[in-house]
Enzyme design. Structure first.
Site, PDB file in Angstrom:
ATOM      1  CG  ASP A   1     -14.231  57.777  93.717  1.00 35.57           C
ATOM      2  OD1 ASP A   1     -15.210  58.491  93.434  1.00 35.57           O
ATOM      3  OD2 ASP A   1     -13.291  58.159  94.420  1.00 35.57           O
TER       4      ASP A   1
ATOM      5  CD  GLU B   1     -20.936  60.845  95.436  1.00 35.99           C
ATOM      6  OE1 GLU B   1     -21.303  60.371  96.535  1.00 35.99           O
ATOM      7  OE2 GLU B   1     -19.851  61.413  95.275  1.00 35.99           O
TER       8      GLU B   1
END
Ligand code: ZN
Length: 497
Positions: free
Chosen positions: A168, A277
């Site tokens: 992340d 992402e």
């Protein structure tokens, strides 16, 4: 007779409910038979391990202590890799764009079983391993431990629905390489350092001067593709005048080059599916829908295929509390962002998504249920709710320490909490301590001080809270799971999942 005798008998007969014996708690859903080998996860005191019986390669490959006809296997990285080889459902996987996903980052390494129980019968898939480098630094963990904990939780719960692992908010190439080497299946590229936040504050003359200094071919590229042109995303028309083109080229040009570079170098050649992402959310100014369109359009023109994009929405998505801002404006912009994501085929991603109850129904509606929502620290808050309810003395010490050290935590997190408004501890009875977790200021106080609390040491280097905190949660395992099911379940109900 060994205390594992009852466990072994139960594993042989398959009646796992009989496995409970002095100090050993079985996890019945983990019971697994592979050829002539049987496995069961148990907790002995506060330590989880896998009991293996039988004979065969699986038994031989697991390492552990052999005693009284069984092997007691620790939850080590090596044993996790063995489970991954024999039971593919225990390894993370990519999901692509057609199913809703929820990031359930587990800072403590103990929340995933509760998360799995929350999602297992719902129409959404969990990204169980999800930590940023900032969180790792603050908790003293690494990606290996984070992924190991998620895989063992999946084994414990016998969960075969699939889960993901998200590196992340990565921005450094060595971290990207490391997370891919470890088998992470999702990568969230943080482009914040490549986005020029100074442009929004500039005058038109300054923007023109700065734009004029860009290489001619860059200016020509953006003007040819966007100037005075309009684009359709669903029912919305997106147009660019000269100022829009100049600003977008200046704000996002560098970031777009970075996204393409990372994709070409790491994602395209990964040799397996990766959910990629793009995060442009950690910036000062909200992402204008037209900018969102332009960034996506540039990526797709370069042949990228992305999983999701996280724009910075209007209003504030602060940690651990509901949405702050103009909901009508949010709804208006969300419609366009969702239409753009739909147009290109990826999912809209919502970061700092925990506790945004007032906007969840809108997200469900406009994304048509195809979204990625990230939550992280909210499971730490639920852990603290359990501590407050079951070990008030520990909660009081942690709360007082958090108050003293709140200002240090502000270096890592932006929150609006006013700690002067947090009710003094001496005015709150033990039975009411959990209600701190229903108060926004107290929530944020506890939310952002997790690293300081977990790493706090006394003069002799012993942990001030960490050991007792984990012992309490181990004793209160069921209470923690039901707290997570209630809280995350409320998220999913409102998200229509
Ligand atoms: Zn983010």
């Amino acid at each position: 007779m060994s205390k594992y005798a009852a466990v072994i008998d139960a594993m042989k007969s398959g009646r796992i409910e009989d496995a409970e014996s002095a100090g050993v708690k079985p996890y019945p859903r983990s019971f697994t038979v592979h050829e002539n080998v049987r496995l069961l996860m148990v907790k002995d005191g506060h330590v989880k391990k896998i009991v293996a019986i039988g004979a065969g390669p699986l038994y031989d490959e697991l390492s552990g202590e052999e005693t009284d006809g069984c092997k007691l296997c620790g939850l080590t990285h090596e044993n996790r890799l063995v489970l991954n080889r024999y039971f593919p459902y225990t390894a993370p996987r990519a999901f692509g764009t057609q199913v809703a996903t929820i990031g359930l980052g587990d800072r403590l390494g103990i929340a995933s079983p509760g998360h799995i129980r929350t999602v297992r019968d719902r129409n959404i898939k969990p990204i169980l391993a999800q930590q940023s480098i900032r969180e790792l630094n603050l908790t003293g963990r690494d990606y290996k431990q984070v992924l190991d904990a998620a895989c063992f939780a999946v084994f414990q719960e016998g969960y075969k629905g699939g889960f993901g692992a998200d590196g992340d908010h990565l921005k450094v190439e060595s971290d990207i390489q490391m997370s891919l080497d470890l088998g992470f299946t999702m990568l969230t590229l943080d482009c914040s350092e490549k986005i020029d936040n100074t442009i929004e504050g500039m005058s038109v003359a300054e923007i023109e001067a700065k734009y004029g200094a860009l290489p001619a071919e860059v200016r020509e590229h953006y003007e040819r593709r966007y100037l005075e042109q309009s684009f359709q995303a669903g029912e919305f028309t997106i147009r660019f005048d000269k100022l829009d083109v100049m600003k977008n080229a200046l704000i996002y040009g560098e970031a777009i080059r970075f996204m393409i570079y990372i994709y070409d170098k790491y994602i395209r050649n990964a040799g397996r599916e990766i959910d990629f992402e793009i995060s442009i959310d950690e910036t000062l100014t909200p992402t204008a829908p037209a900018s969102h369109y332009l960034v996506a359009n540039e990526l797709y023109a370069s042949g990228l295929n992305i999983y999701s994009m996280a724009p910075r929405f209007c209003g504030e998505f602060q940690k651990g509390i509901d949405y702050i801002g103009d909901i009508a404006q949010f709804e208006k912009e969300l419609q366009v962002h969702a239409a753009i994501a739909d147009h290109f085929g990826y999912k809209l991603s919502i970061h700092s998504g925990s506790d945004k109850f007032s906007v969840f129904p809108l997200i469900a509606k406009y994304t048509k249920g195809r979204f990625h929502l990230k939550t992280a620290g909210t499971n730490w808050l639920e852990a603290m709710r359990v501590v407050a309810a079951t070990n008030p003395a520990l909660y009081r010490r942690m709360h007082a320490y958090a108050l003293e050290h709140f200002h240090e935590a502000l270096a890592y997190y932006h929150v609006k909490a006013d700690i002067r408004k947090v009710k003094p501890l001496d005015q709150v009875a033990d039975a009411d301590l959990p209600s701190y977790m229903d108060d926004d200021d107290a929530r944020q106080l506890i939310h952002i001080t997790y690293g300081i609390l977990l790493q706090a040491k006394d003069g002799e280097g012993r942990s001030l809270f960490k050991d007792e905190f984990f012992r309490t949660l181990s004793e209160q395992e069921e209470a923690y799971e039901s707290a997570l099911r209630r809280h995350i379940g409320k998220h999913l109900d409102l998200l229509g999942k």
